[in-house]
Motif scaffolding. Structure first.
Motif, PDB file in Angstrom:
ATOM      1  N   GLY A   1     -28.196  -3.739 -42.451  1.00  0.00           N
ATOM      2  CA  GLY A   1     -27.964  -5.014 -41.641  1.00  0.00           C
ATOM      3  C   GLY A   1     -29.040  -5.778 -41.507  1.00  0.00           C
ATOM      4  O   GLY A   1     -30.412  -5.510 -42.035  1.00  0.00           O
ATOM      5  N   GLY A   2     -28.903  -6.957 -40.824  1.00  0.00           N
ATOM      6  CA  GLY A   2     -30.247  -7.972 -40.886  1.00  0.00           C
ATOM      7  C   GLY A   2     -30.357  -9.043 -41.554  1.00  0.00           C
ATOM      8  O   GLY A   2     -29.408  -8.896 -42.826  1.00  0.00           O
ATOM      9  N   ASP A   3     -31.280  -9.793 -41.334  1.00  0.00           N
ATOM     10  CA  ASP A   3     -31.498 -10.973 -42.293  1.00  0.00           C
ATOM     11  C   ASP A   3     -32.629 -10.573 -43.184  1.00  0.00           C
ATOM     12  O   ASP A   3     -33.279  -9.454 -43.042  1.00  0.00           O
ATOM     13  N   ALA A   4     -33.125 -11.666 -43.895  1.00  0.00           N
ATOM     14  CA  ALA A   4     -34.314 -11.236 -44.960  1.00  0.00           C
ATOM     15  C   ALA A   4     -35.638 -11.011 -44.040  1.00  0.00           C
ATOM     16  O   ALA A   4     -36.389 -10.152 -44.371  1.00  0.00           O
ATOM     17  N   GLN A   5     -35.685 -11.778 -43.078  1.00  0.00           N
ATOM     18  CA  GLN A   5     -37.001 -11.601 -42.446  1.00  0.00           C
ATOM     19  C   GLN A   5     -36.954 -10.156 -41.550  1.00  0.00           C
ATOM     20  O   GLN A   5     -37.962  -9.721 -41.684  1.00  0.00           O
ATOM     21  N   SER A   6     -35.877  -9.917 -41.256  1.00  0.00           N
ATOM     22  CA  SER A   6     -36.034  -8.697 -40.340  1.00  0.00           C
ATOM     23  C   SER A   6     -36.078  -7.284 -41.231  1.00  0.00           C
ATOM     24  O   SER A   6     -36.780  -6.242 -41.159  1.00  0.00           O
ATOM     25  N   ALA A   7     -35.468  -7.476 -42.562  1.00  0.00           N
ATOM     26  CA  ALA A   7     -35.589  -6.526 -43.572  1.00  0.00           C
ATOM     27  C   ALA A   7     -37.050  -6.398 -44.129  1.00  0.00           C
ATOM     28  O   ALA A   7     -37.646  -5.073 -44.082  1.00  0.00           O
ATOM     29  N   ASP A   8     -37.762  -7.528 -44.311  1.00  0.00           N
ATOM     30  CA  ASP A   8     -39.042  -7.488 -44.691  1.00  0.00           C
ATOM     31  C   ASP A   8     -40.010  -6.763 -43.592  1.00  0.00           C
ATOM     32  O   ASP A   8     -40.732  -5.936 -43.610  1.00  0.00           O
ATOM     33  N   LEU A   9     -39.645  -7.177 -42.250  1.00  0.00           N
ATOM     34  CA  LEU A   9     -40.499  -6.678 -41.175  1.00  0.00           C
ATOM     35  C   LEU A   9     -40.174  -5.075 -40.962  1.00  0.00           C
ATOM     36  O   LEU A   9     -41.238  -4.549 -40.908  1.00  0.00           O
ATOM     37  N   LEU A  10     -39.121  -4.795 -41.108  1.00  0.00           N
ATOM     38  CA  LEU A  10     -38.785  -3.417 -41.086  1.00  0.00           C
ATOM     39  C   LEU A  10     -39.575  -2.737 -42.299  1.00  0.00           C
ATOM     40  O   LEU A  10     -39.957  -1.485 -42.041  1.00  0.00           O
ATOM     41  N   ARG A  11     -39.734  -3.018 -43.540  1.00  0.00           N
ATOM     42  CA  ARG A  11     -40.204  -2.491 -44.605  1.00  0.00           C
ATOM     43  C   ARG A  11     -41.729  -2.485 -44.169  1.00  0.00           C
ATOM     44  O   ARG A  11     -42.173  -1.313 -44.350  1.00  0.00           O
ATOM     45  N   ARG A  12     -42.201  -3.725 -43.613  1.00  0.00           N
ATOM     46  CA  ARG A  12     -43.509  -3.618 -43.389  1.00  0.00           C
ATOM     47  C   ARG A  12     -44.192  -2.625 -42.413  1.00  0.00           C
ATOM     48  O   ARG A  12     -45.162  -1.924 -42.342  1.00  0.00           O
ATOM     49  N   VAL A  13     -43.246  -2.353 -41.411  1.00  0.00           N
ATOM     50  CA  VAL A  13     -43.516  -1.463 -40.143  1.00  0.00           C
ATOM     51  C   VAL A  13     -43.339  -0.067 -40.970  1.00  0.00           C
ATOM     52  O   VAL A  13     -44.496   0.788 -40.526  1.00  0.00           O
ATOM     53  N   ALA A  14     -42.522   0.042 -41.845  1.00  0.00           N
ATOM     54  CA  ALA A  14     -42.329   1.488 -42.474  1.00  0.00           C
ATOM     55  C   ALA A  14     -43.672   1.905 -43.265  1.00  0.00           C
ATOM     56  O   ALA A  14     -44.129   3.112 -43.069  1.00  0.00           O
ATOM     57  N   ILE A  15     -44.184   0.879 -44.004  1.00  0.00           N
ATOM     58  CA  ILE A  15     -45.425   1.099 -44.811  1.00  0.00           C
ATOM     59  C   ILE A  15     -46.842   0.796 -43.957  1.00  0.00           C
ATOM     60  O   ILE A  15     -47.716   0.855 -44.580  1.00  0.00           O
ATOM     61  N   GLY A  16     -46.672   0.800 -42.748  1.00  0.00           N
ATOM     62  CA  GLY A  16     -47.871   0.579 -41.751  1.00  0.00           C
ATOM     63  C   GLY A  16     -48.638  -0.844 -41.729  1.00  0.00           C
ATOM     64  O   GLY A  16     -49.798  -0.741 -41.527  1.00  0.00           O
ATOM     65  N   LYS A  17     -47.879  -1.950 -42.437  1.00  0.00           N
ATOM     66  CA  LYS A  17     -48.529  -3.237 -42.284  1.00  0.00           C
ATOM     67  C   LYS A  17     -48.185  -4.167 -41.136  1.00  0.00           C
ATOM     68  O   LYS A  17     -48.735  -5.192 -41.116  1.00  0.00           O
ATOM     69  N   SER A  18     -47.170  -3.775 -40.395  1.00  0.00           N
ATOM     70  CA  SER A  18     -46.805  -4.350 -39.090  1.00  0.00           C
ATOM     71  C   SER A  18     -46.584  -3.267 -37.956  1.00  0.00           C
ATOM     72  O   SER A  18     -46.235  -2.145 -38.308  1.00  0.00           O
ATOM     73  N   SER A  19     -46.457  -3.826 -36.751  1.00  0.00           N
ATOM     74  CA  SER A  19     -46.240  -2.803 -35.888  1.00  0.00           C
ATOM     75  C   SER A  19     -44.710  -3.042 -35.300  1.00  0.00           C
ATOM     76  O   SER A  19     -44.146  -4.101 -35.683  1.00  0.00           O
ATOM     77  N   PRO A  20     -44.278  -2.007 -34.930  1.00  0.00           N
ATOM     78  CA  PRO A  20     -42.625  -1.634 -34.477  1.00  0.00           C
ATOM     79  C   PRO A  20     -42.562  -3.117 -33.424  1.00  0.00           C
ATOM     80  O   PRO A  20     -41.277  -3.689 -33.324  1.00  0.00           O
ATOM     81  N   ASN A  21     -43.554  -3.342 -32.892  1.00  0.00           N
ATOM     82  CA  ASN A  21     -43.152  -4.432 -31.799  1.00  0.00           C
ATOM     83  C   ASN A  21     -43.028  -5.769 -32.275  1.00  0.00           C
ATOM     84  O   ASN A  21     -42.429  -6.668 -31.692  1.00  0.00           O
ATOM     85  N   GLN A  22     -43.842  -6.034 -33.422  1.00  0.00           N
ATOM     86  CA  GLN A  22     -43.376  -7.345 -34.317  1.00  0.00           C
ATOM     87  C   GLN A  22     -42.010  -7.509 -34.385  1.00  0.00           C
ATOM     88  O   GLN A  22     -41.247  -8.493 -34.512  1.00  0.00           O
ATOM     89  N   LEU A  23     -41.434  -6.377 -35.026  1.00  0.00           N
ATOM     90  CA  LEU A  23     -40.082  -6.235 -35.485  1.00  0.00           C
ATOM     91  C   LEU A  23     -39.067  -6.446 -34.183  1.00  0.00           C
ATOM     92  O   LEU A  23     -38.204  -7.241 -33.932  1.00  0.00           O
ATOM     93  N   LEU A  24     -39.366  -5.737 -33.150  1.00  0.00           N
ATOM     94  CA  LEU A  24     -38.643  -6.064 -31.805  1.00  0.00           C
ATOM     95  C   LEU A  24     -38.707  -7.313 -31.285  1.00  0.00           C
ATOM     96  O   LEU A  24     -37.661  -7.717 -30.799  1.00  0.00           O
ATOM     97  N   THR A  25     -39.882  -7.723 -31.333  1.00  0.00           N
ATOM     98  CA  THR A  25     -39.861  -9.413 -30.788  1.00  0.00           C
ATOM     99  C   THR A  25     -39.058 -10.200 -31.596  1.00  0.00           C
ATOM    100  O   THR A  25     -38.273 -11.110 -31.231  1.00  0.00           O
ATOM    101  N   TYR A  26     -38.984 -10.105 -32.968  1.00  0.00           N
ATOM    102  CA  TYR A  26     -38.315 -10.956 -33.690  1.00  0.00           C
ATOM    103  C   TYR A  26     -36.607 -10.515 -33.568  1.00  0.00           C
ATOM    104  O   TYR A  26     -36.076 -11.659 -33.536  1.00  0.00           O
ATOM    105  N   LEU A  27     -36.345  -9.448 -33.506  1.00  0.00           N
ATOM    106  CA  LEU A  27     -34.948  -9.136 -33.215  1.00  0.00           C
ATOM    107  C   LEU A  27     -34.428  -9.528 -31.701  1.00  0.00           C
ATOM    108  O   LEU A  27     -33.153 -10.086 -31.780  1.00  0.00           O
ATOM    109  N   ASP A  28     -35.640  -9.643 -30.900  1.00  0.00           N
ATOM    110  CA  ASP A  28     -34.944 -10.006 -29.558  1.00  0.00           C
ATOM    111  C   ASP A  28     -34.708 -11.776 -29.474  1.00  0.00           C
ATOM    112  O   ASP A  28     -34.085 -12.061 -28.813  1.00  0.00           O
ATOM    113  N   GLN A  29     -35.564 -12.460 -30.503  1.00  0.00           N
ATOM    114  CA  GLN A  29     -35.393 -13.899 -30.707  1.00  0.00           C
ATOM    115  C   GLN A  29     -33.971 -14.082 -31.371  1.00  0.00           C
ATOM    116  O   GLN A  29     -33.556 -15.262 -31.042  1.00  0.00           O
ATOM    117  N   GLU A  30     -33.233 -13.140 -31.898  1.00  0.00           N
ATOM    118  CA  GLU A  30     -32.183 -13.626 -32.590  1.00  0.00           C
ATOM    119  C   GLU A  30     -31.073 -13.873 -31.731  1.00  0.00           C
ATOM    120  O   GLU A  30     -30.818 -13.114 -30.702  1.00  0.00           O
TER     121      GLU A  30
END
Length: 100
Positions: free
Chosen positions: A71-100
């Motif tokens: 699920g999610g939108d294009a931005q949340s999918a990209d953030l999740l991918r970036r977290v998985a490969i170590g290019k973003s932190s989980p907190n960046q994804l959580l912050t984005y999801l909390d805004q939705e």
């Protein structure tokens, strides 16, 4: 906007994507994973994304698969991918999801 329907299958020690066979409409939906999963670097969702990346699947195809499966939108999918490969932190994804 439409995305191709991607099907992920598991073969011993390998994930692969079957190329698009059907195009479906995208509805904005919340991610189907929770905070605990996002904060767990050993979650199976991250391992799946890491394997797809290691196997050379394009970022666009991985993001489309994430949206289709989790699920999610294009931005949340990209953030999740970036977290998985170590290019973003989980907190960046959580912050984005909390805004939705």
């Amino acid at each position: 906007m439409t995305i191709p329907l991607m099907i992920a299958r598991r073969i011993p020690s390998q994930w692969f994507l079957i190329k698009p066979v059907v195009t479906v409409g995208v509805l904005m939906q919340r991610m189907k994973i929770g905070r605990t999963t996002i904060l767990n670097p050993d979650s199976i969702e991250y391992k799946w994304i890491q394997t797809l990346t290691h196997d050379g699947i394009s970022s666009e195809d991985i993001n489309a698969s994430i949206q289709r499966c989790l699920g999610g939108d294009a931005q949340s999918a990209d953030l999740l991918r970036r977290v998985a490969i170590g290019k973003s932190s989980p907190n960046q994804l959580l912050t984005y999801l909390d805004q939705e």
